[in-house]
Scaffold this motif. Sequence first.
Motif, PDB file in Angstrom:
ATOM      1  N   ALA A  47       0.826  -1.211   0.000  1.00 23.45           N
ATOM      2  CA  ALA A  47       0.000   0.000   0.000  1.00 23.45           C
ATOM      3  C   ALA A  47       0.857   1.257   0.000  1.00 23.45           C
ATOM      4  O   ALA A  47       0.556   2.231  -0.700  1.00 23.45           O
ATOM      5  N   ILE A  48       1.938   1.255   0.775  1.00 21.04           N
ATOM      6  CA  ILE A  48       2.841   2.413   0.805  1.00 21.04           C
ATOM      7  C   ILE A  48       3.459   2.627  -0.568  1.00 21.04           C
ATOM      8  O   ILE A  48       3.619   3.759  -1.033  1.00 21.04           O
ATOM      9  N   GLY A  49       3.795   1.546  -1.245  1.00 18.58           N
ATOM     10  CA  GLY A  49       4.365   1.668  -2.576  1.00 18.58           C
ATOM     11  C   GLY A  49       3.412   2.251  -3.589  1.00 18.58           C
ATOM     12  O   GLY A  49       3.823   2.918  -4.545  1.00 18.58           O
ATOM     13  N   ASN A  50       2.120   2.019  -3.395  1.00 23.11           N
ATOM     14  CA  ASN A  50       1.117   2.570  -4.307  1.00 23.11           C
ATOM     15  C   ASN A  50       0.775   4.021  -3.981  1.00 23.11           C
ATOM     16  O   ASN A  50       0.707   4.859  -4.880  1.00 23.11           O
ATOM     17  N   ARG A  51       0.554   4.322  -2.705  1.00 18.83           N
ATOM     18  CA  ARG A  51       0.231   5.700  -2.330  1.00 18.83           C
ATOM     19  C   ARG A  51       0.457   5.873  -0.829  1.00 18.83           C
ATOM     20  O   ARG A  51      -0.418   5.599  -0.013  1.00 18.83           O
ATOM     21  N   GLU A  52       1.637   6.349  -0.471  1.00 20.64           N
ATOM     22  CA  GLU A  52       1.997   6.450   0.946  1.00 20.64           C
ATOM     23  C   GLU A  52       1.106   7.446   1.687  1.00 20.64           C
ATOM     24  O   GLU A  52       0.718   7.207   2.831  1.00 20.64           O
ATOM     25  N   ARG A  53       0.767   8.557   1.061  1.00 21.19           N
ATOM     26  CA  ARG A  53      -0.036   9.573   1.739  1.00 21.19           C
ATOM     27  C   ARG A  53      -1.390   9.007   2.168  1.00 21.19           C
ATOM     28  O   ARG A  53      -1.851   9.257   3.279  1.00 21.19           O
ATOM     29  N   ALA A  54      -2.016   8.222   1.290  1.00 21.95           N
ATOM     30  CA  ALA A  54      -3.308   7.624   1.626  1.00 21.95           C
ATOM     31  C   ALA A  54      -3.168   6.644   2.780  1.00 21.95           C
ATOM     32  O   ALA A  54      -4.040   6.566   3.656  1.00 21.95           O
ATOM     33  N   VAL A  55      -2.071   5.894   2.795  1.00 27.11           N
ATOM     34  CA  VAL A  55      -1.837   4.940   3.890  1.00 27.11           C
ATOM     35  C   VAL A  55      -1.665   5.678   5.206  1.00 27.11           C
ATOM     36  O   VAL A  55      -2.230   5.292   6.244  1.00 27.11           O
ATOM     37  N   PHE A  56      -0.900   6.771   5.180  1.00 30.41           N
ATOM     38  CA  PHE A  56      -0.668   7.552   6.404  1.00 30.41           C
ATOM     39  C   PHE A  56      -1.976   8.160   6.919  1.00 30.41           C
ATOM     40  O   PHE A  56      -2.257   8.145   8.113  1.00 30.41           O
ATOM     41  N   LEU A  57      -2.798   8.679   5.992  1.00 30.17           N
ATOM     42  CA  LEU A  57      -4.063   9.300   6.393  1.00 30.17           C
ATOM     43  C   LEU A  57      -5.066   8.271   6.902  1.00 30.17           C
ATOM     44  O   LEU A  57      -5.997   8.610   7.633  1.00 30.17           O
ATOM     45  N   SER A  58      -4.879   7.000   6.543  1.00 30.01           N
ATOM     46  CA  SER A  58      -5.783   5.955   7.032  1.00 30.01           C
ATOM     47  C   SER A  58      -5.451   5.512   8.445  1.00 30.01           C
ATOM     48  O   SER A  58      -6.146   4.666   9.019  1.00 30.01           O
TER      49      SER A  58
END
Length: 330
Positions: free
Chosen positions: A195-206
């Motif tokens: 998930a971090i490889g695809n979109r780290e910002r979205a992972v952090f916000l989740s």
Amino acid sequence: MLRSLPKIDVATLIAFGCIVLLLLLGAVAKPGFLSVDYLGQQLQVAAFLGVIATGEMIVILMGQIDLSIPWTIGIGGMMATGASGILGNALGVPLAVPFGILCGALIGVVNGWGVAYLRAPSMIFTLGMNAVAQGLMVYHTGGFAPQDRATPLMIELASGQWIPGFSNPLLVWIALGAITVYILTRTVFGRQIYAIGNRERAVFLSGVDSRRVTLIAFAFSGACAAAGGVLLAGWANRSYQAMGDPYLLPTIAAIVLGGTNVLGGRGTYLGTVAGVILITLLQSILSVLQPQDYFASMGIKLPADVFRQVVFGLVIIVMMMLYGREKAMR
């Protein structure tokens, strides 16, 4: 719910197809290339690269890269052989292997801290750490390894056979690979890496602490590189300066040839296995065919090691262009 094992993708199938072609080419170019002994030797050589590539793959899956591999390998090997001088014979000999791996993991922790918490670009920070590790080891050893002989356990790990027909480095690679596959396919941590490889910002916000995941991934990469250094020192029965220099480009090339997206988010360990075997066979074929002699006849003189580096570099550039375009279109 636990995720099923990933399907074999096209890049992995292509890598296995190239392996078959190289085997056929090798059989034509060199008698005995397909013998059990020679192929077993190639798998043993591949195991060293496979152990190192395992940690690097985890980092690349997150869209990062670890360029401190060369001297992390050197630190692993040199600190393992010098453990008795640092810890004393009573502790140094039995703890040489874990001590060398721990030193590599510490390098990885520093890398992870810089990338995750300082938000430094991984390419720049890890390249700087490679130079720092080199400087520290040269200072510590005075430019040479004061105690460079491998311990009996290191030699046994690198050249023995606990199971007849399977070299110990291959067993180490299989065990490490099984653990890595389990982590990537059956754990929350593995899903977080993708998930971090695809979109780290979205992972952090989740709500996921992406910084902690990044730190652990780099520590794992450092430990794998150091483990490779320990095995290489046991194989050569000694450690030496710059012992990890030949492994940076082949490691990255093996990973991207196996279908791991160099921009992160996609890749399977089976693909990395295929890439490692492919790179190992390619090195063997280049040694047999000596294509640099053909270029020398045209006035282009390239040493064998330089020619291999050119080939690996071109592989990385081509795969980067393919994956870069693909990700930009999504």
